[in-house]
Motif scaffolding. Structure first.
Motif, PDB file in Angstrom:
ATOM      1  N   ILE A   1       0.819  -1.668   0.207  1.00 47.60           N
ATOM      2  CA  ILE A   1       0.172  -0.045   0.360  1.00 47.60           C
ATOM      3  C   ILE A   1       0.813   0.980   0.075  1.00 47.60           C
ATOM      4  O   ILE A   1       0.655   2.312  -0.637  1.00 47.60           O
ATOM      5  CB  ILE A   1      -1.013  -0.067   1.045  1.00 47.60           C
TER       6      ILE A   1
ATOM      7  N   TYR B   1     -10.281  -2.160   3.874  1.00 44.47           N
ATOM      8  CA  TYR B   1      -9.095  -3.575   2.774  1.00 44.47           C
ATOM      9  C   TYR B   1      -9.291  -4.805   3.691  1.00 44.47           C
ATOM     10  O   TYR B   1      -9.228  -4.479   5.137  1.00 44.47           O
ATOM     11  CB  TYR B   1      -7.949  -3.515   2.394  1.00 44.47           C
ATOM     12  N   SER B   2      -9.694  -5.810   3.958  1.00 43.70           N
ATOM     13  CA  SER B   2      -9.990  -7.137   4.814  1.00 43.70           C
ATOM     14  C   SER B   2      -9.956  -8.021   4.455  1.00 43.70           C
ATOM     15  O   SER B   2     -10.550  -8.357   2.958  1.00 43.70           O
ATOM     16  CB  SER B   2     -11.174  -6.770   5.149  1.00 43.70           C
ATOM     17  N   GLU B   3      -9.346  -9.059   4.545  1.00 46.51           N
ATOM     18  CA  GLU B   3      -9.677 -10.410   4.155  1.00 46.51           C
ATOM     19  C   GLU B   3      -8.930 -11.551   5.475  1.00 46.51           C
ATOM     20  O   GLU B   3      -8.194 -11.787   5.953  1.00 46.51           O
ATOM     21  CB  GLU B   3      -7.902 -10.335   3.194  1.00 46.51           C
TER      22      GLU B   3
ATOM     23  N   LYS C   1      -6.148  -6.680   8.090  1.00 47.07           N
ATOM     24  CA  LYS C   1      -7.154  -5.584   7.589  1.00 47.07           C
ATOM     25  C   LYS C   1      -6.536  -4.179   7.555  1.00 47.07           C
ATOM     26  O   LYS C   1      -5.229  -4.120   8.443  1.00 47.07           O
ATOM     27  CB  LYS C   1      -8.078  -5.179   8.335  1.00 47.07           C
TER      28      LYS C   1
END
Length: 141
Positions: free
Chosen positions: A73, A96-98, A110
């Motif tokens: 990022i 963003y989250s995974e 995240k």
């Protein structure tokens, strides 16, 4: 009850231990105690090392997840492909989250951009098992 004289007991014990059968019995008993003690110590030590290794693995995986996403990022922001102002907000899960990682137990990551008065702060938090690592980077407004 018949009283046994101390001298006879010592003589009888000395006689048993004096011949080969008594000596071998004592020797086998001592060796068995030593071997069993060594096995128990090795078992406890191995279990402790394995638990420590698993904990360290989870900490390393959490660090790698957070650091790699944060660095990616950061590169996008520095190249001008992303604007930190566009990333602010995103609710509880951030922008963003995974949480779908096949080989890691209970892994999630995240990324959140927090808006301050002077700087915007990128926080990437990764959790693997019970280990957690947070990558932080600040950008001037």
């Amino acid at each position: 009850m018949k009283r046994m004289r101390k001298g006879k007991f010592i003589e009888r014990t000395a006689r048993i231990l004096g011949n080969n059968e008594g000596a071998s019995l004592v020797l086998v008993s001592v060796l068995a105690i030593i071997v069993l003690t060594a096995v128990i110590i090795l078992r406890v030590t191995t279990s402790t090392f394995m638990a420590s290794a698993n904990r360290q693995l989870n900490q390393d995986q959490a660090y790698e997840l957070a650091a790699s996403l944060g660095a990616s990022i950061d590169v996008l922001i520095n190249n001008g492909n992303l604007d930190p102002a566009d990333l602010v907000g995103g609710g509880e899960d951030g922008f963003y989250s995974e949480n779908n990682f096949g080989n890691m137990p209970k892994a999630s990551v995240k990324a959140v951009m927090e808006d301050g008065t002077v700087v915007r702060t990128l926080k990437v938090t990764a959790v693997v098992g019970k280990a957690q690592y947070t990558y932080t980077k600040e950008y001037l407004k």
